[in-house]
Motif scaffolding. Sequence first.
Motif, PDB file in Angstrom:
ATOM      1  N   MET A  51       0.949  -1.289   0.035  1.00 11.97           N
ATOM      2  CA  MET A  51      -0.091   0.063  -0.028  1.00 11.97           C
ATOM      3  C   MET A  51       0.778   1.298   0.024  1.00 11.97           C
ATOM      4  N   SER A  52       1.973   1.278   0.835  1.00  8.17           N
ATOM      5  CA  SER A  52       2.849   2.628   0.796  1.00  8.17           C
ATOM      6  C   SER A  52       3.594   2.623  -0.916  1.00  8.17           C
ATOM      7  N   LEU A 110       2.413   1.396  -3.449  1.00  7.87           N
ATOM      8  CA  LEU A 110       1.375   2.105  -4.317  1.00  7.87           C
ATOM      9  C   LEU A 110       1.065   3.252  -4.387  1.00  7.87           C
ATOM     10  N   THR A 111       0.891   3.997  -2.992  1.00 11.00           N
ATOM     11  CA  THR A 111       0.595   5.313  -2.883  1.00 11.00           C
ATOM     12  C   THR A 111       1.519   6.114  -3.390  1.00 11.00           C
ATOM     13  N   THR A 112       2.805   5.835  -3.085  1.00 10.51           N
ATOM     14  CA  THR A 112       3.986   6.706  -3.719  1.00 10.51           C
ATOM     15  C   THR A 112       3.890   6.702  -5.396  1.00 10.51           C
ATOM     16  N   GLY A 117       1.145   5.967  -7.247  1.00  7.56           N
ATOM     17  CA  GLY A 117      -0.197   7.087  -7.416  1.00  7.56           C
ATOM     18  C   GLY A 117       0.228   8.395  -7.305  1.00  7.56           C
ATOM     19  N   ILE A 118       1.126   8.763  -6.574  1.00  6.50           N
ATOM     20  CA  ILE A 118       1.345  10.130  -6.430  1.00  6.50           C
ATOM     21  C   ILE A 118       2.385  10.787  -7.770  1.00  6.50           C
TER      22      ILE A 118
END
Length: 299
Positions: free
Chosen positions: A26-27, A29-31, A33-34
């Motif tokens: 998740m961490s 994928l968050t990066t 995505g940003i």
Amino acid sequence: MNLKLKAPLFSADRIMPKILLLFAVMSILTTVGIVVILITESAGFFRAVPIWDFLTGTEWTPLFAEPKFGVLPLVGGTMMITLIASVVALPIGLFSAIYLSEYAPDRVRHVLKPVLEILAGVPTIVYGFFALNLVTPIIKYFLPQTDTFNALSAGIVVGIMIIPMICSLSEDAMSAVPKPIRHAAFALGATKLEVAWKVVVPAAFSGIVASFVLGLSRAIGETMIVALAAGAMPNLSWNPLESMETLTAYIVAVSGGDTQYGSVEYRTLYAVGITLFVMTLAMNILAGYISRRFREEYK
């Protein structure tokens, strides 16, 4: 004889690694995505504004009737404030770290270091009002020509803000130097000052430089202090007494909702954002390289 016990199907030992893996993914994928959002939205901006004009232009007036999209005034303001912050923070942070590591008694160290770490948790908006209401009047007292909003005041306070980070990381690096190295230097007749400067600091050099780079990276990304103290005037100047706008301050000023969604003016947020992202990423890569290049390993 096989003595290895097989864990139950739904035991914590089986489930916990999968949960931890989920959070790690998740961490990441968050990066990702940003970064994807920054690139896609910035691509829309650069279809309307040539990237060369963006990188080399000296006027930044995207909200005017005749908009100009040269980002250099914002980059110049950011670098000016970072330079002033480095002049304030690097020597104070390094000398404080040397004192805590080599000279301070244990009781003093156990008091000072937590206090420094508490300072690192002070909200940056508090630092911003500190710059505006105390540091700026002092500067104007000695230099009356100073603008109310100026880069010098913001840079000084940004430097004060990153001192705890530089001091704490540098002190950790110095404390990791093995005691026998110090004892060997003392056995050869070195003084305490010589041991600190010629043995400990070189041995902890990679960690010290990494703390410098990380501190400056933090200064580049600082928002509230510069938004309050440096002003909102894109100004490509070498005079730190003038008002300047940084990359982060522009993002704060324009993200208030006054610009039309999807317009070129709106997409400037992402163009400026990816510029800031590239600058901080380069600083972090440099910190990692220096840390690996000059790392001392003791066995």
